[in-house]
Enzyme design. Structure first.
Site, PDB file in Angstrom:
ATOM      1  N   ASN A 199       1.705  -6.155   7.481  1.00  0.00           N
ATOM      2  CA  ASN A 199       1.493  -7.507   8.003  1.00  0.00           C
ATOM      3  C   ASN A 199       2.178  -7.679   9.354  1.00  0.00           C
ATOM      4  OD1 ASN A 199       1.349  -9.901   5.279  1.00  0.00           O
ATOM      5  ND2 ASN A 199       0.699  -7.774   5.237  1.00  0.00           N
ATOM      6  N   ASP A 219       0.821  -1.220   0.000  1.00  0.00           N
ATOM      7  CA  ASP A 219       0.000   0.000   0.000  1.00  0.00           C
ATOM      8  C   ASP A 219       0.855   1.270   0.000  1.00  0.00           C
ATOM      9  OD1 ASP A 219       0.942  -0.114   2.640  1.00  0.00           O
ATOM     10  OD2 ASP A 219      -1.046  -0.011   3.567  1.00  0.00           O
ATOM     11  N   GLU A 220       2.157   1.135   0.326  1.00  0.00           N
ATOM     12  CA  GLU A 220       3.006   2.330   0.437  1.00  0.00           C
ATOM     13  C   GLU A 220       3.183   3.043  -0.898  1.00  0.00           C
ATOM     14  OE1 GLU A 220       6.468   2.172   2.819  1.00  0.00           O
ATOM     15  OE2 GLU A 220       5.565   0.836   4.275  1.00  0.00           O
ATOM     16  N   TYR A 277      12.152   2.750  -0.694  1.00  0.00           N
ATOM     17  CA  TYR A 277      11.463   1.442  -0.760  1.00  0.00           C
ATOM     18  C   TYR A 277      10.184   1.547  -1.581  1.00  0.00           C
ATOM     19  CZ  TYR A 277       8.193  -2.203   0.681  1.00  0.00           C
ATOM     20  OH  TYR A 277       7.245  -3.207   0.661  1.00  0.00           O
TER      21      TYR A 277
HETATM   22  P1  NAD Z   1      11.158  -9.997   3.882  1.00  0.00           P
HETATM   23  O1  NAD Z   1      12.160  -8.897   3.852  1.00  0.00           O
HETATM   24  O2  NAD Z   1      10.839 -10.651   5.171  1.00  0.00           O
HETATM   25  O3  NAD Z   1      11.614 -11.157   2.884  1.00  0.00           O
HETATM   26  C1  NAD Z   1      12.127 -10.904   1.613  1.00  0.00           C
HETATM   27  C2  NAD Z   1      12.726 -12.197   1.066  1.00  0.00           C
HETATM   28  O4  NAD Z   1      13.236 -11.924  -0.259  1.00  0.00           O
HETATM   29  C3  NAD Z   1      13.893 -12.734   1.897  1.00  0.00           C
HETATM   30  O5  NAD Z   1      13.746 -14.124   2.108  1.00  0.00           O
HETATM   31  C4  NAD Z   1      15.114 -12.448   1.037  1.00  0.00           C
HETATM   32  O6  NAD Z   1      16.160 -13.386   1.210  1.00  0.00           O
HETATM   33  C5  NAD Z   1      14.527 -12.513  -0.363  1.00  0.00           C
HETATM   34  N1  NAD Z   1      15.305 -11.733  -1.345  1.00  0.00           N
HETATM   35  C6  NAD Z   1      15.750 -10.459  -1.208  1.00  0.00           C
HETATM   36  N2  NAD Z   1      16.450 -10.104  -2.303  1.00  0.00           N
HETATM   37  C7  NAD Z   1      16.428 -11.168  -3.152  1.00  0.00           C
HETATM   38  C8  NAD Z   1      16.968 -11.423  -4.446  1.00  0.00           C
HETATM   39  N3  NAD Z   1      17.680 -10.485  -5.101  1.00  0.00           N
HETATM   40  N4  NAD Z   1      16.726 -12.613  -5.024  1.00  0.00           N
HETATM   41  C9  NAD Z   1      16.016 -13.575  -4.364  1.00  0.00           C
HETATM   42  N5  NAD Z   1      15.495 -13.399  -3.134  1.00  0.00           N
HETATM   43  C10 NAD Z   1      15.713 -12.219  -2.535  1.00  0.00           C
HETATM   44  O7  NAD Z   1       9.867  -9.402   3.207  1.00  0.00           O
HETATM   45  P2  NAD Z   1       8.324  -9.652   3.560  1.00  0.00           P
HETATM   46  O8  NAD Z   1       7.938  -8.760   4.652  1.00  0.00           O
HETATM   47  O9  NAD Z   1       8.086 -11.096   3.655  1.00  0.00           O
HETATM   48  O10 NAD Z   1       7.655  -9.073   2.215  1.00  0.00           O
HETATM   49  C11 NAD Z   1       7.439  -9.920   1.093  1.00  0.00           C
HETATM   50  C12 NAD Z   1       6.817  -9.100  -0.020  1.00  0.00           C
HETATM   51  O11 NAD Z   1       5.595  -8.539   0.424  1.00  0.00           O
HETATM   52  C13 NAD Z   1       7.678  -7.926  -0.479  1.00  0.00           C
HETATM   53  O12 NAD Z   1       7.566  -7.820  -1.879  1.00  0.00           O
HETATM   54  C14 NAD Z   1       7.065  -6.716   0.204  1.00  0.00           C
HETATM   55  O13 NAD Z   1       7.260  -5.553  -0.561  1.00  0.00           O
HETATM   56  C15 NAD Z   1       5.608  -7.126   0.244  1.00  0.00           C
HETATM   57  N6  NAD Z   1       4.795  -6.559   1.342  1.00  0.00           N
HETATM   58  C16 NAD Z   1       5.232  -6.669   2.642  1.00  0.00           C
HETATM   59  C17 NAD Z   1       4.414  -6.197   3.683  1.00  0.00           C
HETATM   60  C18 NAD Z   1       4.823  -6.293   5.137  1.00  0.00           C
HETATM   61  O14 NAD Z   1       4.143  -5.727   5.997  1.00  0.00           O
HETATM   62  N7  NAD Z   1       5.890  -7.015   5.473  1.00  0.00           N
HETATM   63  C19 NAD Z   1       3.178  -5.617   3.371  1.00  0.00           C
HETATM   64  C20 NAD Z   1       2.784  -5.507   2.023  1.00  0.00           C
HETATM   65  C21 NAD Z   1       3.603  -6.012   1.030  1.00  0.00           C
HETATM   66  O1  DAU Z   2       2.394  -0.858   4.494  1.00  0.00           O
HETATM   67  C1  DAU Z   2       3.051  -2.021   4.060  1.00  0.00           C
HETATM   68  C2  DAU Z   2       4.507  -1.929   4.422  1.00  0.00           C
HETATM   69  O2  DAU Z   2       4.583  -2.109   5.840  1.00  0.00           O
HETATM   70  C3  DAU Z   2       5.378  -2.975   3.718  1.00  0.00           C
HETATM   71  O3  DAU Z   2       5.350  -2.706   2.330  1.00  0.00           O
HETATM   72  C4  DAU Z   2       6.827  -2.912   4.233  1.00  0.00           C
HETATM   73  O4  DAU Z   2       7.575  -3.953   3.623  1.00  0.00           O
HETATM   74  C5  DAU Z   2       6.798  -3.098   5.728  1.00  0.00           C
HETATM   75  O5  DAU Z   2       8.110  -2.978   6.229  1.00  0.00           O
HETATM   76  C6  DAU Z   2       5.878  -2.086   6.401  1.00  0.00           C
HETATM   77  O6  DAU Z   2       6.434  -0.736   6.286  1.00  0.00           O
HETATM   78  P1  DAU Z   2       6.375   0.281   7.541  1.00  0.00           P
HETATM   79  O7  DAU Z   2       7.426   1.284   7.374  1.00  0.00           O
HETATM   80  O8  DAU Z   2       4.983   0.749   7.782  1.00  0.00           O
HETATM   81  O9  DAU Z   2       6.721  -0.786   8.719  1.00  0.00           O
HETATM   82  P2  DAU Z   2       7.682  -0.695  10.006  1.00  0.00           P
HETATM   83  O10 DAU Z   2       7.384  -1.924  10.806  1.00  0.00           O
HETATM   84  O11 DAU Z   2       9.088  -0.415   9.660  1.00  0.00           O
HETATM   85  O12 DAU Z   2       7.109   0.563  10.773  1.00  0.00           O
HETATM   86  C7  DAU Z   2       5.749   0.634  11.160  1.00  0.00           C
HETATM   87  C8  DAU Z   2       5.534   1.984  11.834  1.00  0.00           C
HETATM   88  O13 DAU Z   2       6.244   1.983  13.084  1.00  0.00           O
HETATM   89  C9  DAU Z   2       6.075   3.132  11.042  1.00  0.00           C
HETATM   90  O14 DAU Z   2       5.201   4.255  11.198  1.00  0.00           O
HETATM   91  C10 DAU Z   2       7.430   3.442  11.677  1.00  0.00           C
HETATM   92  C11 DAU Z   2       7.203   3.040  13.125  1.00  0.00           C
HETATM   93  N1  DAU Z   2       8.405   2.523  13.858  1.00  0.00           N
HETATM   94  C12 DAU Z   2       9.108   1.503  13.282  1.00  0.00           C
HETATM   95  C13 DAU Z   2      10.232   0.998  13.914  1.00  0.00           C
HETATM   96  C14 DAU Z   2      11.030  -0.127  13.284  1.00  0.00           C
HETATM   97  C15 DAU Z   2       8.762   3.050  15.096  1.00  0.00           C
HETATM   98  O15 DAU Z   2       8.080   3.953  15.630  1.00  0.00           O
HETATM   99  N2  DAU Z   2       9.859   2.537  15.718  1.00  0.00           N
HETATM  100  C16 DAU Z   2      10.639   1.544  15.178  1.00  0.00           C
HETATM  101  O16 DAU Z   2      11.660   1.155  15.799  1.00  0.00           O
END
Ligand code: NAD
Ligand code: DAU
Length: 353
Positions: A185, A130-131, A155
């Site tokens: 998530n 959603d970012e 990002y």
């Molecule tokens: P993560 O950082 O936990 O995992 C990313 C994985 O990709 C890792 O296992 C890493 O080894 C692998 N990777 C990185 N670079 C690579 C490369 N060049 N080739 C092959 N593998 C590689 O990420 P996540 O939180 O599981 O997110 C997964 C996907 O979902 C991402 O595309 C992210 O943008 C998207 N997403 C994440 C969230 C969230 O809240 N975490 C929310 C919405 C969407």
């Molecule tokens: O919205 C989806 C995105 O959510 C995904 O695409 C990204 O991969 C995922 O990392 C996440 O991004 P955010 O930047 O929202 O997540 P993060 O957990 O880093 O931070 C969540 C909120 O908490 C954000 O407003 C920043 C704040 N934060 C984060 C950290 C790590 C703090 O206040 N203190 C912290 O130490």
């Protein structure tokens, strides 16, 4: 699939193989964020083929497609942490943009080798965020699929670029693509650099709980297995060329989240020194910090009938319990690389207001 050793990808593999015998080939580079420990229950399971490699490696991707002849590519692999993208955007451009480009080109070439039915059935499902939509004010409506892209961090800009490539490969080359844009998530096996696992892990270690800025930034939280079920629905029944927003209608400020975690830990794992909330510390804000995200999930609910199974209350309790039950996993991810990251991100931050 790509990125199946990361947080969401690994949850997707485990959920998929719990309900299906269709095998998965899992291509993951095992960066600091990839962790095969998460998939240790599949060590002797022939349905899971793990390949350590880079999505930017065209020859490797071509070879895997020719060898395994998949019916779909589900693309999770990415650099995913906003703070890391501020400290070092190069890896984000490489993996998120070049990597997605490499996969799209490989998929296009591979699909051309399939018969007509195989070409029609093939899917490229791109997992996005959603970012890409930018930041909302408190009174703005939640993001719909038609909201203009306004990414603000390296990002989100790299993810936006990858979404545009995916869209173009559909319009120009007819590749049957699907894109999902999901909100934040949380759940088991999330690397403790992200808000919720970082706060749980720090609290359990008696360390400060660092809140960026005023703690009033809003995120829309979804339990990871609900994201995985949405992805399965989109893969099975989504319309090629369409995008689907995924979210759980759970907007919360960061400080609300941290207080909720402290209250659960006080109940489930009390400490003698008093409430965990005493560890809350305000620190300097993230540069360019997006104020609010909110997902309008009506399209996927209406068209595919998807609904999350967890409420925030049930999901967050399960999550805290999972971290309490997995001290060894936490200890193992505290590798040298992780410690170096904590030093880079937090040692240069002053105290906040
Ligand atoms: P993560 O950082 O936990 O995992 C990313 C994985 O990709 C890792 O296992 C890493 O080894 C692998 N990777 C990185 N670079 C690579 C490369 N060049 N080739 C092959 N593998 C590689 O990420 P996540 O939180 O599981 O997110 C997964 C996907 O979902 C991402 O595309 C992210 O943008 C998207 N997403 C994440 C969230 C969230 O809240 N975490 C929310 C919405 C969407
Ligand atoms: O919205 C989806 C995105 O959510 C995904 O695409 C990204 O991969 C995922 O990392 C996440 O991004 P955010 O930047 O929202 O997540 P993060 O957990 O880093 O931070 C969540 C909120 O908490 C954000 O407003 C920043 C704040 N934060 C984060 C950290 C790590 C703090 O206040 N203190 C912290 O130490």
């Amino acid at each position: 699939m790509t990125g199946g050793a990361g947080f969401i990808g690994a949850n997707f593999v485990l959920d998929w193989l719990a309900s299906s015998d269709e095998p998965i080939v899992n291509l993951d580079l095992l960066t600091y964020a990839g962790n095969l420990e998460t998939l240790s229950s599949l060590r002797d399971d022939a349905r899971h083929v793990f390949v350590q490699g880079d999505i930017c490696d065209r020859a490797l991707v071509d070879r895997l497609l020719a060898e395994h002849r998949p019916r779909a590519i589900v693309h999770f692999a990415a650099e995913s942490h906003v703070d890391r993208s501020i400290h070092g955007p190069g890896d984000f451009v490489r993996t998120n943009i070049d990597g997605t480009f490499t996969l799209l080109e490989a998929a296009r070439g591979y699909r051309a080798t399939l018969d007509a039915a195989g070409q029609a059935d093939f899917r490229f499902l791109h997992i996005s965020t959603d970012e890409v939509y930018g930041s909302l004010s408190p009174s703005d409506p939640a993001f719909t699929e038609t909201k203009a892209y306004e990414p603000n961090s390296p990002y989100s800009a790299s993810k936006a670029a990858s979404d545009h490539l995916v869209r173009a490969w559909h319009h120009t080359y007819g590749l049957p693509v699907l894109t999902t844009n999901c909100s934040n998530n949380y759940g088991p096996w999330q690397f403790p650099e992200k808000l919720i696992p970082l706060m749980i892990v720090n609290a359990l270690a008696g360390k400060p709980l660092p809140i960026y800025g005023d703690g009033q930034n809003v995120r829309d939280w979804l339990y990871v297995s609900d994201h995985c079920s949405a992805i399965r629905e989109v893969l099975a029944r989504g319309t090629p060329g369409e995008t689907y927003n995924i979210g759980g209608w759970n907007e919360k400020t960061n400080i609300e989240i941290v207080h909720a975690l402290c209250a659960l830990l006080d109940e489930m794992h009390p400490r003698t020194e008093g409430s965990y909330s005493q560890l809350i510390t305000y620190v300097t804000d993230r540069p360019g910090h997006d104020r609010r995200y909110a997902i309008d999930a009506r399209k996927i609910e209406r068209e595919l009938g998807w609904r999350p199974a967890e409420t925030f209350d049930t999901g967050i309790r399960k999550t805290v319990q999972w971290y309490l039950d997995h001290p060894q996993w936490i200890a193992d991810v505290h590798s040298g690389a992780y410690r170096a990251w904590v030093a880079t991100n937090y040692s240069t931050r002053g105290q906040g207001a």
